[in-house]
Design a protein around this motif. Structure first.
Motif, PDB file in Angstrom:
ATOM      1  N   THR A  93       9.549 -82.634 -29.713  1.00  0.00           N
ATOM      2  CA  THR A  93       9.697 -82.347 -28.280  1.00  0.00           C
ATOM      3  C   THR A  93      10.203 -80.928 -28.035  1.00  0.00           C
ATOM      4  O   THR A  93       9.814 -80.289 -27.062  1.00  0.00           O
ATOM      5  N   THR A 151      15.231 -81.949  -8.012  1.00  0.00           N
ATOM      6  CA  THR A 151      13.969 -82.631  -8.254  1.00  0.00           C
ATOM      7  C   THR A 151      12.916 -82.006  -7.354  1.00  0.00           C
ATOM      8  O   THR A 151      13.154 -81.764  -6.175  1.00  0.00           O
ATOM      9  N   THR A 155       5.073 -85.653 -29.959  1.00  0.00           N
ATOM     10  CA  THR A 155       4.587 -85.196 -28.660  1.00  0.00           C
ATOM     11  C   THR A 155       3.301 -84.403 -28.816  1.00  0.00           C
ATOM     12  O   THR A 155       3.212 -83.491 -29.618  1.00  0.00           O
ATOM     13  N   HIS A 170       4.401 -88.165 -19.930  1.00  0.00           N
ATOM     14  CA  HIS A 170       5.671 -87.756 -19.335  1.00  0.00           C
ATOM     15  C   HIS A 170       5.530 -86.359 -18.743  1.00  0.00           C
ATOM     16  O   HIS A 170       4.733 -85.549 -19.211  1.00  0.00           O
ATOM     17  N   ASP A 171       6.365 -86.078 -17.761  1.00  0.00           N
ATOM     18  CA  ASP A 171       6.486 -84.729 -17.247  1.00  0.00           C
ATOM     19  C   ASP A 171       7.423 -83.960 -18.182  1.00  0.00           C
ATOM     20  O   ASP A 171       8.269 -84.561 -18.849  1.00  0.00           O
ATOM     21  N   THR A 220       9.284 -83.083 -11.246  1.00  0.00           N
ATOM     22  CA  THR A 220       9.953 -82.324 -12.287  1.00  0.00           C
ATOM     23  C   THR A 220      11.271 -81.761 -11.777  1.00  0.00           C
ATOM     24  O   THR A 220      11.677 -82.022 -10.663  1.00  0.00           O
ATOM     25  N   LYS A 221      11.918 -80.971 -12.614  1.00  0.00           N
ATOM     26  CA  LYS A 221      13.182 -80.329 -12.248  1.00  0.00           C
ATOM     27  C   LYS A 221      12.968 -78.826 -12.164  1.00  0.00           C
ATOM     28  O   LYS A 221      12.336 -78.238 -13.037  1.00  0.00           O
ATOM     29  N   ASP A 259      14.038 -83.045 -21.197  1.00  0.00           N
ATOM     30  CA  ASP A 259      15.266 -82.282 -20.986  1.00  0.00           C
ATOM     31  C   ASP A 259      14.978 -80.797 -20.763  1.00  0.00           C
ATOM     32  O   ASP A 259      15.614 -79.930 -21.356  1.00  0.00           O
ATOM     33  N   SER A 302       9.989 -82.361 -17.613  1.00  0.00           N
ATOM     34  CA  SER A 302      11.408 -82.524 -17.286  1.00  0.00           C
ATOM     35  C   SER A 302      12.033 -83.722 -17.995  1.00  0.00           C
ATOM     36  O   SER A 302      13.239 -83.747 -18.201  1.00  0.00           O
ATOM     37  N   THR A 303      11.221 -84.699 -18.380  1.00  0.00           N
ATOM     38  CA  THR A 303      11.774 -85.840 -19.111  1.00  0.00           C
ATOM     39  C   THR A 303      12.133 -85.466 -20.549  1.00  0.00           C
ATOM     40  O   THR A 303      12.798 -86.234 -21.230  1.00  0.00           O
ATOM     41  N   HIS A 344       3.268 -83.846 -10.345  1.00  0.00           N
ATOM     42  CA  HIS A 344       4.383 -83.774 -11.287  1.00  0.00           C
ATOM     43  C   HIS A 344       5.708 -83.841 -10.537  1.00  0.00           C
ATOM     44  O   HIS A 344       5.961 -83.034  -9.653  1.00  0.00           O
TER      45      HIS A 344
END
Length: 169
Positions: free
Chosen positions: A24, A78, A11, A52-53, A90-91, A58, A55-56, A88
């Protein structure tokens, strides 16, 4: 990875200066307070980095504790955050340690996020993005619709139709 976890360096962050590839877990740890930086994750099968955001990876953005863990978070939801580098999805979890129900608008504002609505927000704009739009509007009279169109292209210039449109309301 240099952290000693035994995980591969997969990453990168192209939003940070001179950010070398890390695992990650290290990416999430170093971006706790920069959750709108894109995680560029190496895809072995494709042979290139895929955006990726956070949130992906985890990770859930926890409000109310300066990025730290909350003992009593709300259920994860979300959330759409619009920043100068894109949209974005995201969570987010709100803190409910000090008040029931949590004041979502106050927690978003303290985190530097301006909610799109005052009642049960699901979208917010970073203060940096609002300042950037203001300068564009002052200098070029660019409308909010056109500015957000450009932000959508920063997210994904090839598939802009896949970017959430509800932010344009």
């Amino acid at each position: 990875c240099e952290c000693g976890s035994g995980k591969k360096r997969t990453t990168k962050c192209f939003d940070c200066l001179e950010y070398s590839a890390v695992c990650t877990d290290c990416f999430v740890r170093t971006h706790i307070n920069n959750p709108t930086h894109w995680a560029e994750v190496w895809d072995q099968n494709a042979g290139f980095f895929i955006r990726h955001d956070i949130s992906t990876l985890d990770h859930t953005i926890q409000l109310g504790h300066q990025g730290g863990k909350c003992d009593s978070p709300t259920p994860t939801r979300t959330f759409t955050i619009v920043d100068v580098n894109g949209v974005h999805t995201t969570k987010v979890a709100f803190c409910s340690c000090h008040e029931q129900p949590p004041n979502k608008v106050r927690q978003l504002m303290r985190a530097g996020l301006f909610p799109a609505t005052a009642k049960d927000p699901h979208t917010a704009f970073t203060i940096n993005m609002l300042k950037d739009f203001q300068l564009h509007n002052f200098e070029s009279k660019k409308a909010a619709y056109d500015y957000l169109g450009a932000i959508r292209r920063l997210t994904d210039n090839s598939f802009t139709a896949d970017i959430p449109v509800r932010i344009l309301l």
